[in-house]
Motif scaffolding. Structure first.
Motif, short mmCIF file in Angstrom:
data_model
loop_
_atom_site.label_atom_id
_atom_site.label_comp_id
_atom_site.label_asym_id
_atom_site.label_seq_id
_atom_site.Cartn_x
_atom_site.Cartn_y
_atom_site.Cartn_z
N ALA B 24 9.23 -5.99 1.27
CA ALA B 24 7.84 -5.21 1.15
C ALA B 24 7.59 -4.73 1.57
CB ALA B 24 7.63 -6.31 2.23
N PHE B 25 8.20 -3.27 2.47
CA PHE B 25 7.45 -2.11 2.62
C PHE B 25 7.91 -1.39 1.01
CE2 PHE B 25 7.68 -2.47 7.21
CZ PHE B 25 7.01 -2.07 7.95
N HIS B 26 8.87 -2.06 0.18
CA HIS B 26 9.46 -1.12 -0.41
C HIS B 26 8.65 -1.13 -2.24
CE1 HIS B 26 13.95 0.12 0.98
NE2 HIS B 26 12.53 0.83 1.14
N GLU B 27 7.70 -2.68 -2.10
CA GLU B 27 6.67 -2.90 -2.71
C GLU B 27 5.54 -2.64 -2.90
OE1 GLU B 27 8.01 -6.83 -3.10
OE2 GLU B 27 9.36 -7.08 -4.41
N GLY B 28 5.74 -1.81 -1.70
CA GLY B 28 3.97 -1.59 -0.93
C GLY B 28 3.13 -1.69 -0.06
N ALA B 29 3.85 -2.64 0.51
CA ALA B 29 3.15 -3.42 1.80
C ALA B 29 3.06 -2.05 2.79
CB ALA B 29 3.59 -4.65 2.62
N SER B 30 2.13 -2.18 3.89
CA SER B 30 1.90 -1.17 4.50
C SER B 30 1.97 -1.63 6.14
CB SER B 30 0.48 -0.52 4.56
OG SER B 30 -0.27 -1.48 4.61
#
Lengths: 92, 92
Positions: B24-30
């Motif tokens: 999720a983080f690597h897909e752009g979630a902050s």
């Protein structure tokens, strides 16, 4: 000065810890800090919620924090990491 | 606008949920919100701590909250109360 009391969650039935929290409040504590590690973390949340919902409607969760404790192993001298939780219950 | 992603902790091995958070983080979630109920609460804390300590030193726990969910039972129509946790992980 607010009096703080600590309840460490272990292997006993959850109602023992609920009673420990209630006793601390009734003896004058304005804050009770519930602490647990590893598999007892779920029980710590249960205890806080039972105190707040069933017995002390005037209590509230002021703070919840999580972390990792390092435990020294007696054999070999290595260390083991274990998750921990701290729940601060206060009286309104 | 910050993108938020949720990871619901269940019965799978904890590394599955660690991987879900990292993805999720690597897909752009902050922000990644980890949620769990009952006995899975301990695993939720483990997952948050593993993500933060082992894989993403730039992640931090922004908020932890606990509560009680009411679950409708299919037979009889009664309700059951179960403790819950929500851990909000953010990138620095």
């Amino acid at each position: 000065m607010p009096q703080e009391s600590a309840v460490l969650i272990g292997m006993k039935p959850q109602m023992n810890y609920v009673l420990a929290c209630l006793t601390a409040f009734h003896e004058g504590a304005s804050e009770v800090v519930i602490k647990a590690r590893g598999q007892s973390i779920s029980k710590a949340v249960d205890v806080a919620e039972i105190v707040r919902r069933k017995f002390m409607p005037n209590a509230f969760v002021k703070e919840v924090s999580i972390g990792t404790d390092e435990i020294l192993l007696s054999e070999g001298g290595g260390t083991k990491r274990i998750s921990s939780i701290m729940i601060r219950l206060c009286k309104k």
